[in-house]
Motif scaffolding. Structure first.
Motif, mmCIF file in Angstrom:
data_model
loop_
_atom_site.group_PDB
_atom_site.id
_atom_site.type_symbol
_atom_site.label_atom_id
_atom_site.label_comp_id
_atom_site.label_asym_id
_atom_site.label_seq_id
_atom_site.Cartn_x
_atom_site.Cartn_y
_atom_site.Cartn_z
ATOM 1 N N MET A 164 15.027 -48.480 -28.582
ATOM 2 C CA MET A 164 14.716 -47.209 -27.915
ATOM 3 C C MET A 164 16.037 -46.523 -27.588
ATOM 4 O O MET A 164 16.885 -47.082 -26.882
ATOM 5 C CB MET A 164 13.917 -47.442 -26.638
ATOM 6 N N LEU A 165 16.238 -45.329 -28.124
ATOM 7 C CA LEU A 165 17.497 -44.619 -27.894
ATOM 8 C C LEU A 165 17.551 -44.091 -26.459
ATOM 9 O O LEU A 165 16.508 -43.850 -25.832
ATOM 10 C CB LEU A 165 17.636 -43.463 -28.880
ATOM 11 N N ILE A 166 18.771 -43.880 -25.971
ATOM 12 C CA ILE A 166 18.904 -43.390 -24.589
ATOM 13 C C ILE A 166 18.435 -41.946 -24.461
ATOM 14 O O ILE A 166 18.249 -41.459 -23.351
ATOM 15 C CB ILE A 166 20.358 -43.515 -24.070
ATOM 16 N N VAL A 167 18.201 -41.265 -25.594
ATOM 17 C CA VAL A 167 17.676 -39.891 -25.528
ATOM 18 C C VAL A 167 16.153 -39.859 -25.647
ATOM 19 O O VAL A 167 15.560 -38.784 -25.697
ATOM 20 C CB VAL A 167 18.317 -38.995 -26.608
ATOM 21 N N ASP A 168 15.519 -41.043 -25.709
ATOM 22 C CA ASP A 168 14.057 -41.093 -25.688
ATOM 23 C C ASP A 168 13.578 -40.734 -24.280
ATOM 24 O O ASP A 168 14.207 -41.127 -23.287
ATOM 25 C CB ASP A 168 13.580 -42.489 -26.068
ATOM 26 N N HIS A 169 12.457 -40.019 -24.207
ATOM 27 C CA HIS A 169 12.034 -39.546 -22.880
ATOM 28 C C HIS A 169 11.563 -40.680 -21.967
ATOM 29 O O HIS A 169 11.375 -40.475 -20.775
ATOM 30 C CB HIS A 169 10.971 -38.465 -22.997
ATOM 31 N N ASN A 170 11.346 -41.876 -22.545
ATOM 32 C CA ASN A 170 10.973 -43.019 -21.703
ATOM 33 C C ASN A 170 12.191 -43.822 -21.253
ATOM 34 O O ASN A 170 12.052 -44.806 -20.535
ATOM 35 C CB ASN A 170 10.029 -43.949 -22.461
ATOM 36 N N SER A 171 13.374 -43.419 -21.719
ATOM 37 C CA SER A 171 14.579 -44.186 -21.410
ATOM 38 C C SER A 171 15.181 -43.749 -20.073
ATOM 39 O O SER A 171 15.155 -42.571 -19.704
ATOM 40 C CB SER A 171 15.612 -43.975 -22.530
ATOM 41 N N ALA A 172 15.683 -44.716 -19.339
ATOM 42 C CA ALA A 172 16.423 -44.433 -18.106
ATOM 43 C C ALA A 172 17.515 -45.493 -17.980
ATOM 44 O O ALA A 172 17.212 -46.687 -18.049
ATOM 45 C CB ALA A 172 15.499 -44.472 -16.905
ATOM 46 N N VAL A 173 18.742 -45.063 -17.861
ATOM 47 C CA VAL A 173 19.868 -46.002 -17.807
ATOM 48 C C VAL A 173 20.662 -45.732 -16.530
ATOM 49 O O VAL A 173 20.989 -44.580 -16.226
ATOM 50 C CB VAL A 173 20.798 -45.812 -19.037
ATOM 51 N N TYR A 174 20.961 -46.791 -15.800
ATOM 52 C CA TYR A 174 21.746 -46.635 -14.579
ATOM 53 C C TYR A 174 23.218 -46.570 -14.972
ATOM 54 O O TYR A 174 23.719 -47.454 -15.679
ATOM 55 C CB TYR A 174 21.489 -47.831 -13.655
ATOM 56 N N GLY A 175 23.889 -45.524 -14.544
ATOM 57 C CA GLY A 175 25.277 -45.347 -14.960
ATOM 58 C C GLY A 175 26.164 -44.925 -13.807
ATOM 59 O O GLY A 175 25.698 -44.489 -12.759
#
Lengths: 292, 183
Positions: free
Chosen positions: A182-193
């Protein structure tokens, strides 16, 4: 009467059954995600198609290279003279060489990353993208490596850019020989940064306006974000030990391209542009955090 | 002969799905790709009838969704509906079909129009379905970056592929249909 009534009834029955099957699959898929029956179907389909996708990818690669080469010609008008001379010598060999050169450059970037300090705490599994979601509703890529190669669910995946490698996503499904990322630009993606340099941390999700850029949410209005410097966003970990983060910290994600504040909101609006060009994903690395 | 035809249809649908997810994304300037599976479904609906088109659309849609990790059933549903819609328009109602014994002949331009209409229908339905599932994209973005590019690219691909598919799928006559039908 050339077509019998039985055939008309059969037509209606087939269409009805197929519609019912589609709706059942959709319902199951929505309820079960990648588990259960739908997960089994998905893994079976992946296992069947992975070898064919790999072959098709290799067979069509020269065409893709030729396309990129031609597209590059169109874009590089200022290099017209040099390209004209190159075109004279061009042919099948030139196209092939161009494709190989691009591949070598990418592999060198990967190698550079593998030897860099940033990669010291990871083992890497090299992979080739064999399939890609055909639209923007779901942004995924399929890799030619799977559990037999050591890939596991939630492994981070990076792609080369410049002298480093940027996060492109995480593994969400894997069979023995292939895996879906799942790419980080998928609308289901969420990454803590977190923003480097600095202490600001937030959740990176695709921007509402343009899903190709990321929006960093939950950054308080009081957090210091020095826009006079080049700001990089990397993966971060949580402060609590109760919830384990899906991704290890320190993987570069993108650069801060815009910071804005509103008097009405208690949060900053931060736009982050990913380092990696998601339109040109061919060779990637699956990272395996090294266990001490 | 019938087995050979079925095998041909299976291979067409299978490779259309594989090409759509493996090669096509790299050959287009946007994230969206031409809907090759839909072109095959429309061709089957035009040259073979609704059963073949719907079955191929269902299987190929399932494959596309499974390989790319999307929700299973969305593409299948839309391709089955597209097959039914195109075949219904081409064949007319059941009484007409029973009277004529098979799909009517038509010009290349009209076939292309069916492909364009099916593409727009599938893309708009896809967008609505995604929105209903809570996974939609912003309206303007959907129009500019998904529906328009896919429609344009699919139209170009259909203009090139439909004549080839017509050759690959020679039209069955009423006599063929009667022979193929069980006694």
């Amino acid at each position: 009467m050339l077509i019998g009534k039985n055939r008309l009834i059969r037509r209606r029955v087939i269409i009805g059954l197929l519609l019912a099957a589609s709706l059942t699959l959709l319902t199951l898929s929505f309820r079960q995600g990648s588990q259960g029956v739908t997960g089994d179907i998905q893994r079976t389909a992946l296992a069947i198609t992975a070898p064919v996708s790999g072959v098709v990818h290799r067979v069509t690669q020269p065409v893709v290279d030729a396309y990129h080469w031609t597209a590059g010609l169109v874009d590089a008008r200022q290099e017209n003279e040099r390209l004209k001379a190159q075109l004279d010598r061009a042919g099948a060999n030139a196209v092939e060489n161009e494709g190989l050169r691009a591949q070598v450059a990418k592999l060198q970037q990967e190698l550079h990353y593998v030897h860099s300090k940033a990669a010291a705490s990871y083992d890497e599994i090299g992979a080739t993208v064999t399939a890609q979601s055909p639209n923007d509703y779901s942004r995924t890529v399929t890799l030619d490596v799977g559990t037999a190669d050591g890939v596991a669910i939630n492994d981070p995946v990076v792609a080369p850019y410049g002298d480093g490698a940027g996060l492109i996503g995480r593994v969400i499904s894997a069979t023995a020989s292939s895996s879906i990322v799942m790419l980080i630009v998928d609308h289901n993606s969420a990454v803590y940064g977190s923003i480097m340099p600095g202490t600001a941390k937030g959740l990176l999700v695709p921007s509402d306006g343009d899903p190709n850029v990321l929006s960093m949410d939950f950054v308080g209005i009081d957090e210091a974000v020095d826009t006079s410097k080049e700001l990089t966003v990397v993966t971060a970990t949580y402060r609590t030990n109760k919830l384990q983060p899906l991704l290890p910290r320190g993987i570069p994600i993108g650069r801060v391209t815009n910071v804005s504040e509103s008097d009405l909101s208690q949060q900053k609006t931060i736009q982050v542009t990913p380092f990696v060009d998601f339109q040109d994903l061919t060779d990637v690395l699956v990272l395996k955090p090294r266990t001490p | 002969m019938r087995m050979l035809d079925a095998l041909r249809i299976v291979l067409l649908a299978f490779f259309a799905a594989i090409l759509q997810v493996s090669a096509a994304p790299q050959l287009t300037p946007t994230n969206s790709t031409p809907d090759l599976v839909l072109i095959v479904v429309v061709a089957l609906a035009l040259f073979r009838g609704v059963e073949s088109a719907a079955l191929a659309g269902f299987a190929a849609g399932l494959l596309v969704d499974a390989v790319t990790g999307q929700r299973l059933g969305v593409s299948s549903l839309l391709y089955v509906v597209a097959a039914w819609a195109v075949a219904s328009r081409v064949d007319g109602d059941d009484d007409t079909l029973m009277a004529t014994g098979g799909p009517a002949r038509m010009s290349s331009a009209r076939r292309l129009l069916y492909a364009i209409a099916a593409t727009i229908g599938v893309q708009v339905s896809y967008a609505v379905l995604q929105w209903l599932l809570g996974e939609g994209l912003p309206f303007r973005y959907t129009i500019d970056n998904v529906i328009l590019p896919v429609t344009i690219m699919t139209t170009i691909a259909a203009a090139l592929l439909l004549p080839l598919l017509r050759r690959a799928l020679p039209r069955q006559t009423g006599l063929d249909v009667r022979r193929a039908a069980p006694a």
